[in-house]
Design a protein around this motif. Structure first.
Motif, mmCIF file in Angstrom:
data_model
loop_
_atom_site.group_PDB
_atom_site.id
_atom_site.type_symbol
_atom_site.label_atom_id
_atom_site.label_comp_id
_atom_site.label_asym_id
_atom_site.label_seq_id
_atom_site.Cartn_x
_atom_site.Cartn_y
_atom_site.Cartn_z
ATOM 1 N N ALA A 32 0.825 -1.205 0.000
ATOM 2 C CA ALA A 32 0.000 0.000 0.000
ATOM 3 C C ALA A 32 0.864 1.262 0.000
ATOM 4 C CB ALA A 32 -0.930 -0.002 1.213
ATOM 5 N N MET A 33 2.030 1.202 0.617
ATOM 6 C CA MET A 33 2.928 2.355 0.658
ATOM 7 C C MET A 33 3.447 2.736 -0.730
ATOM 8 S SD MET A 33 3.353 3.769 3.653
ATOM 9 C CE MET A 33 4.922 4.601 3.447
ATOM 10 N N LYS A 34 3.381 1.818 -1.687
ATOM 11 C CA LYS A 34 3.913 2.089 -3.026
ATOM 12 C C LYS A 34 2.887 2.758 -3.947
ATOM 13 C CE LYS A 34 7.407 -1.533 -2.910
ATOM 14 N NZ LYS A 34 8.039 -2.651 -3.628
ATOM 15 N N TRP A 35 1.658 2.937 -3.481
ATOM 16 C CA TRP A 35 0.605 3.501 -4.331
ATOM 17 C C TRP A 35 0.991 4.836 -4.960
ATOM 18 C CZ3 TRP A 35 -2.530 7.901 -3.912
ATOM 19 C CH2 TRP A 35 -3.610 7.936 -4.798
ATOM 20 N N PRO A 36 1.512 5.811 -4.222
ATOM 21 C CA PRO A 36 1.833 7.096 -4.871
ATOM 22 C C PRO A 36 2.943 7.009 -5.900
ATOM 23 C CG PRO A 36 2.608 7.088 -2.594
ATOM 24 C CD PRO A 36 1.777 5.852 -2.774
ATOM 25 N N ASP A 37 3.813 6.003 -5.802
ATOM 26 C CA ASP A 37 4.889 5.845 -6.785
ATOM 27 C C ASP A 37 4.316 5.622 -8.179
ATOM 28 O OD1 ASP A 37 6.513 5.993 -4.561
ATOM 29 O OD2 ASP A 37 6.895 3.838 -4.483
ATOM 30 N N ASP A 38 3.208 4.905 -8.243
ATOM 31 C CA ASP A 38 2.590 4.582 -9.531
ATOM 32 C C ASP A 38 1.498 5.557 -9.939
ATOM 33 O OD1 ASP A 38 4.195 2.334 -9.663
ATOM 34 O OD2 ASP A 38 2.655 0.963 -8.934
ATOM 35 N N ARG A 39 0.824 6.172 -8.968
ATOM 36 C CA ARG A 39 -0.410 6.900 -9.273
ATOM 37 C C ARG A 39 -0.328 8.416 -9.175
ATOM 38 N NH1 ARG A 39 -4.237 6.635 -11.660
ATOM 39 N NH2 ARG A 39 -6.098 6.245 -10.426
ATOM 40 N N LEU A 40 0.731 8.946 -8.570
ATOM 41 C CA LEU A 40 0.798 10.393 -8.396
ATOM 42 C C LEU A 40 1.999 10.986 -9.123
ATOM 43 C CD1 LEU A 40 -0.028 10.794 -4.587
ATOM 44 C CD2 LEU A 40 -1.616 10.757 -6.525
ATOM 45 N N GLU A 41 1.761 12.131 -9.727
ATOM 46 C CA GLU A 41 2.829 12.956 -10.287
ATOM 47 C C GLU A 41 2.594 14.386 -9.821
ATOM 48 O OE1 GLU A 41 2.994 12.609 -14.521
ATOM 49 O OE2 GLU A 41 3.834 10.574 -14.474
ATOM 50 N N THR A 42 3.667 15.153 -9.713
ATOM 51 C CA THR A 42 3.521 16.541 -9.260
ATOM 52 C C THR A 42 4.251 17.486 -10.196
ATOM 53 O OG1 THR A 42 5.461 16.354 -7.829
ATOM 54 C CG2 THR A 42 3.314 15.870 -6.842
ATOM 55 N N ALA A 43 3.734 18.705 -10.283
ATOM 56 C CA ALA A 43 4.358 19.743 -11.093
ATOM 57 C C ALA A 43 3.787 21.091 -10.689
ATOM 58 C CB ALA A 43 4.100 19.494 -12.583
ATOM 59 N N GLY A 44 4.632 22.100 -10.646
ATOM 60 C CA GLY A 44 4.090 23.441 -10.595
ATOM 61 C C GLY A 44 4.291 24.260 -9.345
ATOM 62 N N THR A 45 4.138 23.686 -8.140
ATOM 63 C CA THR A 45 4.228 24.522 -6.944
ATOM 64 C C THR A 45 5.116 23.850 -5.895
ATOM 65 O OG1 THR A 45 2.407 23.580 -5.629
ATOM 66 C CG2 THR A 45 1.805 25.144 -7.359
ATOM 67 N N SER A 46 5.331 24.583 -4.814
ATOM 68 C CA SER A 46 6.146 24.048 -3.715
ATOM 69 C C SER A 46 5.296 23.345 -2.660
ATOM 70 C CB SER A 46 6.945 25.181 -3.057
ATOM 71 O OG SER A 46 6.062 26.182 -2.571
ATOM 72 N N ASP A 47 3.969 23.263 -2.874
ATOM 73 C CA ASP A 47 3.118 22.548 -1.925
ATOM 74 C C ASP A 47 3.533 21.083 -1.841
ATOM 75 O OD1 ASP A 47 1.655 24.808 -1.402
ATOM 76 O OD2 ASP A 47 0.025 24.314 -2.778
ATOM 77 N N ILE A 48 3.256 20.477 -0.700
ATOM 78 C CA ILE A 48 3.682 19.099 -0.427
ATOM 79 C C ILE A 48 2.472 18.172 -0.426
ATOM 80 C CG2 ILE A 48 4.743 17.585 1.304
ATOM 81 C CD1 ILE A 48 6.171 20.192 2.345
#
Length: 198
Positions: A76-92
């Motif tokens: 379950a900890m690996k979910w963001p590795d496959d499903r999330l990408e980020t671009a654009g701001t410094s928000d976390i």
């Protein structure tokens, strides 16, 4: 001296035979691949780095995971590795796995002579996984949050081998993690849509 040498040889041969017998009688350990979501399109956020937090704690006494060749929480900890990408701001983006358990309960089975001819469901397995996704500013102020908890259960028959039980639990684990993905995807687009770029 010759007697000692022969005794040493005898002991070495006996030890080798014992190891050979053990190797022949030990069942091979099954291996299962990690569940992935790479076949799905990633969700792109207007954000910067992604943090991951394992917040599900120590397994309960009746949790099966220490005895299984795979781990629900780790996958379950690996979910963001496959499903999330980020671009654009410094928000976390902070992704936390809040629950990950595979617990078991023995079921009542038929006793006596009848039990010898009955293949009862002898064990109930309950699976649960929960996760939370937060969007935070650099100073830790929360801008948005979604969470999901999904559960599944299945029973195992007393005639199943260890390998068959492990495969059945793995299949249910994989289905559970796909349930988690669907629920998180829905929550993100419903409640964090203004921060999503695609």
């Amino acid at each position: 001296m010759m007697g000692l040498s022969l005794r040493g040889v005898s002991l070495a041969v006996a030890g080798g035979m014992a190891l050979l017998v053990a190797a022949c009688t030990t069942a091979p350990v099954q291996t299962f691949p990690d569940v992935t979501w790479r076949h799905l399109s990633p969700i792109e956020f207007s954000a910067g780095p992604i943090e991951k937090v394992a917040a599900y704690g120590v397994p309960a006494a009746n949790d099966l995971q220490p005895d299984l060749p795979f781990n629900l929480g780790r996958m379950a900890m690996k979910w963001p590795d496959d499903r999330l990408e980020t671009a654009g701001t410094s928000d976390i983006l902070r992704y936390s796995v809040t629950d990950a358990s595979i617990t078991t309960e023995d079921l009542k089975t038929t006793g006596g002579i009848s039990g010898m001819f009955t293949d009862d469901q002898s064990q109930k397995v309950d699976l649960k996984v929960g996760a939370k996704l937060e969007l935070l500013t650099q100073d830790g102020t929360q801008k948005a949050e979604v969470s999901a908890v999904v559960e599944r259960s299945r029973t195992l028959s007393e005639s199943m081998s260890v390998a068959e039980r492990e495969k059945a639990i793995y299949d249910e684990t994989a289905a559970l993690l796909m349930d988690l993905d669907r629920e998180l995807d829905k929550q993100i687009h419903q409640n964090m849509g203004r921060y999503v770029l695609n």
